[in-house]
Design a protein around this motif. Structure first.
Motif, PDB file in Angstrom:
ATOM      1  N   GLU A   7     -53.213  10.553 -23.603  1.00  0.00           N
ATOM      2  CA  GLU A   7     -52.689   9.798 -22.607  1.00  0.00           C
ATOM      3  C   GLU A   7     -51.383  10.545 -21.962  1.00  0.00           C
ATOM      4  N   ASN A   8     -51.731  11.934 -21.871  1.00  0.00           N
ATOM      5  CA  ASN A   8     -50.817  12.429 -21.054  1.00  0.00           C
ATOM      6  C   ASN A   8     -50.981  12.388 -19.463  1.00  0.00           C
ATOM      7  N   VAL A   9     -49.900  12.572 -19.059  1.00  0.00           N
ATOM      8  CA  VAL A   9     -50.029  12.575 -17.358  1.00  0.00           C
ATOM      9  C   VAL A   9     -50.572  13.969 -16.831  1.00  0.00           C
TER      10      VAL A   9
ATOM     11  N   ARG B   3     -51.442  17.153 -15.437  1.00  0.00           N
ATOM     12  CA  ARG B   3     -50.458  18.154 -14.934  1.00  0.00           C
ATOM     13  C   ARG B   3     -50.801  18.677 -13.402  1.00  0.00           C
TER      14      ARG B   3
ATOM     15  N   GLU C 244     -51.217  16.012 -11.615  1.00  0.00           N
ATOM     16  CA  GLU C 244     -50.505  14.942 -10.899  1.00  0.00           C
ATOM     17  C   GLU C 244     -49.131  15.484 -10.514  1.00  0.00           C
TER      18      GLU C 244
END
Lengths: 353, 255
Positions: free
Chosen positions: B174-176, B178, B180
């Motif tokens: 659940e990383n944002v 990159r 983005e």
């Protein structure tokens, strides 16, 4: 009591109360996006948020889930988890509640999946109704999931200084009963709710060019549509769309030994039809070699196959697959393109006849 | 439990920084557990003995001299299993930069008027010279993966390196994304298995594990254009670790 109200100034007090009742998960800001996380401080809870990176499915169908403990010599197996803990999902959008309902249908279909049901049993869902669009990626109105359609214990609706709480289950009732600052909704409150719903009708419009039955027909009649070529050319098979989907439930099962090489754990881990080797079988045959075929499969698993099998669309309209796609493959555009192809092919057939 | 006879394990390094061996040495309590299962007979970072009787050989580093070729072939003759450890051994790694220019020019640049006295050949990952049984990618290697591979070796099972992108693991964490954050990240084309280690800590993917088999060049180019990144930008990022495979990747991405 069917409908209750709580003043906004009392919300944090109530959230503290919920936190004491069970483990509380709620949306929280992460960089420029949102994620469901265990609540440490109630001040971190975001009630106004666009769909989280992963849907709350990670709490009832975890990314990597222990299924079984085993030992080789002597051969023994045992439950990996003895006791599951009570938890509350707070501020779940109606689209994600629809996702939970889809999972329910799948995992309750025989043979029932005890791993899911063990968690589901301990889950309390407090929804929150959206009164405006999160962004232009959502297609919740076309899927009719922009309004509450059951599947929750409590539903919160913002009516200015207060939240209306729709009490939909005994579990939900237990969380409001005896709480001094939660009152039964008055006729005036109910009129406010009615008004909010009326206002909402002006905002939410079907996002697809056609009705759902026409969408279904388009999938049914155009298996070899051109749109998949285009989607397949753009897709890089990163698997983001399936990971973030609230209704994707494919998994792989693997055994992992510990360093004794005698004891181990059996896990299940999310898997995705978008991966290169997903449909590969012994002998090297691959039933969905191209990314076009894999993307088509994903869409058919939302708009055609589950409708035939469970009489239910498995797209919730949350818009996550569109939001997360680096190649900017849009679900609304793809479905609309397919609907158009269907219209053209129908016209051609009619002319030929 | 059946008593396993403890296999003898040796570590050898070629052209590298020895950082992957350091990861191994830094493993903590798992290293002690491992020594219950294997006899480490040769590992110069942690012991002074250098046993020449071994069954399993961990090879760190890329092959860059004629002498390296002879040495790795001798190791292959003795070892029942060879494990490539880290980016240099598995894909050539940082040393691959040499392959971008003609060998003579590279020698001149580094050794000046002593260039004639130096023996060097193009940088090769280990499997270009001898058969390799197990691959542990990464710069440095990711310890949970190292442990998984060691268990496979001990059980005589193959270890399948994932053939999907780092994004798959990154999204599960659940990383944002990159992208983005307007950063170019090699996650979409890089082989997973590291549990998106770098991105979990706020960094981006540098492609140290090499490309997936089927990197979808057309789609990839579209993505780069949409985010305002040129193909040269991304190839430059990619050459940090993957130059020894440069020709293949140039072809895959530029086709």
């Amino acid at each position: 009591m069917k409908y209750a109200v709580i003043k906004k100034e009392d919300l944090n007090k109530w959230f503290e109360y919920l936190k004491k009742k069970a483990r509380l998960y709620a949306p929280k800001k992460k960089e420029n996006l949102y994620v469901f996380r265990p609540v440490k401080e109630v001040s971190e809870i975001c009630l106004d948020y666009i769909p989280t990176v992963l849907p709350p499915k990670k709490y009832y169908f975890p990314q990597k889930e222990k299924l079984l403990k085993f030992s080789v010599q002597p051969f023994k197996t045992a439950k990996a988890i003895e006791e599951f803990e009570e938890f509350i999902l707070l501020a779940v959008h109606t689209c994600d509640i629809a996702g939970i309902q889809c999972m329910d249908v799948v995992f309750r279909d025989g043979p029932e999946d005890p791993n899911y049901l063990n968690r589901k049993e301990k889950m309390t869902i407090i929804g929150i109704e959206c009164l405006k669009y999160c962004d232009d990626k959502a297609n919740c109105a076309s899927m009719a999931n922009h309004v509450p359609r059951g599947g929750y214990d409590l539903m919160m609706v913002d009516i200015d200084e207060k939240f209306i709480l729709h009490i939909n289950s005994e579990k939900g009732e237990r969380l409001v009963k005896g709480v001094a600052y939660i009152k039964e909704a008055s006729d005036k409150d109910m009129a406010c709710l009615e008004h909010a719903r009326e206002e909402k009708k002006k905002i939410f419009k079907e996002e697809f060019k056609a009705s759902l039955s026409e969408v279904y027909e388009s999938f049914d009649n155009n298996f070899n549509a051109k749109v998949w070529e285009d989607v397949g050319r753009r897709c890089v098979a990163c698997g983001n769309c399936t990971a973030v989907c609230p209704t994707c439930y494919c998994f792989d099962v693997l055994d992992d030994m510990d360093l004794s090489l005698n004891e181990g754990l059996r896990y299940r881990i999310w898997n995705s039809c978008q991966m290169d080797d997903f449909a590969k079988v012994a002998g090297g045959e691959d039933f969905r070699k191209g990314r076009d075929l894999r993307q088509r499969h994903r869409y058919y698993r939302k708009f055609k196959y589950p409708v035939d099998k469970f009489n239910r669309y498995f797209c919730t309209g949350c818009g996550r697959c569109t939001r997360t796609c680096m190649a900017k493959i849009s679900l609304i555009e793809t479905v609309n393109a397919l609907v158009e192809e269907n219209a053209v092919s129908k016209k051609n057939t009619a002319t030929a006849a | 439990m059946k008593k396993h006879s403890k296999p003898k394990v040796a570590f050898f390094d070629f052209t590298d920084c020895e950082g992957c061996q350091l990861q191994f040495a830094n493993m903590g309590s798992a290293l002690l557990e491992l020594t219950e299962l294997v006899d480490i007979v040769n590992f110069r970072e942690i012991m002074s003995e250098a046993g020449e009787d071994y069954e399993v050989a961990f090879i760190e580093g890329s092959i860059t001299t004629d002498n390296d070729v002879k040495r790795i072939k001798r190791i292959r003759e003795k070892a029942k299993a060879i494990i490539s450890l880290g980016a240099c051994a598995t894909i050539g790694g940082v040393n691959g930069i040499k392959n971008r220019s003609p060998l003579e020019l590279a020698k001149q640049r580094v050794y000046g008027d002593k260039a004639d006295t130096v023996n060097t050949i193009k940088t090769m990952p280990v499997h270009e010279v001898v058969k390799v049984d197990y691959f542990i990618n990464g710069c440095p290697v990711y310890i949970p993966e190292v442990i998984s591979v060691v268990k496979c070796v001990l059980m005589g099972k193959p270890y399948i390196v994932p053939n999907y992108a780092v994004c798959v693991e990154c999204k599960m964490n659940e990383n944002v994304c990159r992208y983005e954050k307007d950063q170019e990240c090699l996650g979409p084309v890089t082989r997973a298995g590291c549990n998106s280690w770098c991105i979990n800590y706020g960094n981006k993917c540098y492609g140290c594990r090499g490309l997936v088999d089927n990197p979808a060049s057309a789609g990839q180019k579209d993505i780069l254009l949409k985010y305002g990144i040129t193909l040269d930008d991304i190839l430059q990022r990619f050459t940090l670790y993957n130059d020894s495979m440069g020709e293949k990747y140039d072809k895959d991405l530029k086709q």
